[in-house]
Design a protein around this motif. Sequence first.
Motif, mmCIF file in Angstrom:
data_model
loop_
_atom_site.group_PDB
_atom_site.id
_atom_site.type_symbol
_atom_site.label_atom_id
_atom_site.label_comp_id
_atom_site.label_asym_id
_atom_site.label_seq_id
_atom_site.Cartn_x
_atom_site.Cartn_y
_atom_site.Cartn_z
ATOM 1 N N UNK A 63 0.851 -1.182 0.000
ATOM 2 C CA UNK A 63 0.000 0.000 0.000
ATOM 3 C C UNK A 63 0.888 1.234 0.000
ATOM 4 N N UNK A 64 0.551 2.214 -0.841
ATOM 5 C CA UNK A 64 1.392 3.407 -0.971
ATOM 6 C C UNK A 64 0.569 4.668 -0.772
ATOM 7 N N UNK A 65 1.125 5.603 -0.008
ATOM 8 C CA UNK A 65 0.595 6.959 0.066
ATOM 9 C C UNK A 65 1.703 7.873 -0.441
ATOM 10 N N UNK A 66 1.520 9.167 -0.313
ATOM 11 C CA UNK A 66 2.535 10.103 -0.820
ATOM 12 C C UNK A 66 3.891 9.892 -0.152
ATOM 13 N N UNK A 67 3.881 9.634 1.149
ATOM 14 C CA UNK A 67 5.140 9.576 1.887
ATOM 15 C C UNK A 67 5.479 8.197 2.434
ATOM 16 N N UNK A 68 4.520 7.290 2.425
ATOM 17 C CA UNK A 68 4.721 6.018 3.116
ATOM 18 C C UNK A 68 4.432 4.845 2.181
ATOM 19 N N UNK A 69 5.271 3.832 2.263
ATOM 20 C CA UNK A 69 5.050 2.570 1.550
ATOM 21 C C UNK A 69 4.987 1.459 2.589
ATOM 22 N N UNK A 70 3.878 0.743 2.620
ATOM 23 C CA UNK A 70 3.681 -0.317 3.604
ATOM 24 C C UNK A 70 3.530 -1.647 2.889
ATOM 25 N N UNK A 71 4.418 -2.577 3.218
ATOM 26 C CA UNK A 71 4.339 -3.912 2.640
ATOM 27 C C UNK A 71 3.373 -4.732 3.490
ATOM 28 N N UNK A 72 2.216 -5.054 2.923
ATOM 29 C CA UNK A 72 1.200 -5.819 3.664
ATOM 30 C C UNK A 72 1.449 -7.313 3.556
ATOM 31 N N UNK A 73 1.845 -7.786 2.374
ATOM 32 C CA UNK A 73 2.130 -9.203 2.146
ATOM 33 C C UNK A 73 3.418 -9.325 1.347
ATOM 34 N N UNK A 74 4.296 -10.215 1.785
ATOM 35 C CA UNK A 74 5.606 -10.349 1.156
ATOM 36 C C UNK A 74 5.892 -11.818 0.849
ATOM 37 N N UNK A 75 5.666 -12.206 -0.406
ATOM 38 C CA UNK A 75 5.937 -13.568 -0.865
ATOM 39 C C UNK A 75 5.254 -14.635 0.002
ATOM 40 N N UNK A 76 3.950 -14.483 0.150
ATOM 41 C CA UNK A 76 3.161 -15.428 0.939
ATOM 42 C C UNK A 76 2.738 -16.600 0.052
ATOM 43 N N UNK A 77 2.988 -17.817 0.534
ATOM 44 C CA UNK A 77 2.625 -19.029 -0.212
ATOM 45 C C UNK A 77 2.002 -20.059 0.726
ATOM 46 N N UNK A 78 0.872 -20.630 0.346
ATOM 47 C CA UNK A 78 0.258 -21.729 1.091
ATOM 48 C C UNK A 78 -0.876 -22.308 0.260
ATOM 49 N N UNK A 79 -1.393 -23.441 0.706
ATOM 50 C CA UNK A 79 -2.523 -24.083 0.045
ATOM 51 C C UNK A 79 -3.599 -24.419 1.073
ATOM 52 N N UNK A 80 -4.837 -24.439 0.612
ATOM 53 C CA UNK A 80 -5.966 -24.881 1.422
ATOM 54 C C UNK A 80 -6.705 -25.935 0.617
ATOM 55 N N UNK A 81 -6.812 -27.123 1.167
ATOM 56 C CA UNK A 81 -7.516 -28.196 0.475
ATOM 57 C C UNK A 81 -9.022 -28.037 0.642
ATOM 58 N N UNK A 82 -9.760 -28.585 -0.292
ATOM 59 C CA UNK A 82 -11.211 -28.549 -0.193
ATOM 60 C C UNK A 82 -11.664 -29.264 1.077
ATOM 61 N N UNK A 83 -12.538 -28.616 1.842
ATOM 62 C CA UNK A 83 -13.033 -29.199 3.082
ATOM 63 C C UNK A 83 -12.188 -28.915 4.302
ATOM 64 N N UNK A 84 -11.095 -28.168 4.154
ATOM 65 C CA UNK A 84 -10.256 -27.817 5.306
ATOM 66 C C UNK A 84 -10.839 -26.628 6.065
ATOM 67 N N UNK A 85 -10.402 -26.510 7.312
ATOM 68 C CA UNK A 85 -10.679 -25.339 8.140
ATOM 69 C C UNK A 85 -9.320 -24.786 8.550
#
Length: 222
Positions: free
Chosen positions: A11-33
């Motif tokens: 997310x970027x504003x005029x003066x600030x850059x905020x990294x919300x997610x950085x190379x996130x990897x995962x899987x969710x199988x059908x029927x998982x919680x």
Amino acid sequence: MIKITDLCKTFRTEDVETIALDNVSFQVKEGEFVAIMGPSGCGKSTLLNILGLLDEADSGNYLMDGEETQTLSEDEMTRVRKGKIGFVFQSFNLIDELTVEENIELPLTYHPMSKEERRQRVQDIMKRMGIGHRAKHFPHQLSGGQQQRVAIARAVVFGPKMILADEPTGNLDSKNGLEVMSLLTELNREGTTVVMVTHSDRDANMAHRIIHLFDGHIVKKE
């Protein structure tokens, strides 16, 4: 059902850059919680919004049922949201001007079915959620626990493949929170995939797996 690879979001504003997610990897199988945990500002809700096609990643890949979501048009993303995903939010997000049954029926208006079928589905889910006696009431006439039951009913009335829940017990007392979690786990046992953001250890421990985020990174998977 879900495969996330190297997802990044800034997310970027005029003066600030905020990294919300950085190379996130995962899987969710059908029927998982799956529960997603981490401190405030770590990227949990951003990740959930991307999973729900309410926001887009800057880079990386997101597959849902083998389909590349990044290539979908706005109309196609709307189709997927309304057809496959049920949303449950901490703030309930009910429409104040609509009654309980009208709030629950709303998602069904986007699906091809008769008015009689819509009415029957609403009646059935209200009975299951224990709110049938509140059908004609408005949200402001309900307790917090009842409002969240309405929100869950609205999320599942059309039979979604996946529920995305963002702090579903955050505005509830312990008793009502436990009842809401019991409803989510019951739906999951019946085959609905659930991905939930939470700060609650109690709620997270009711999931099959926990993914921990910190500063936009996955730091642990259980």
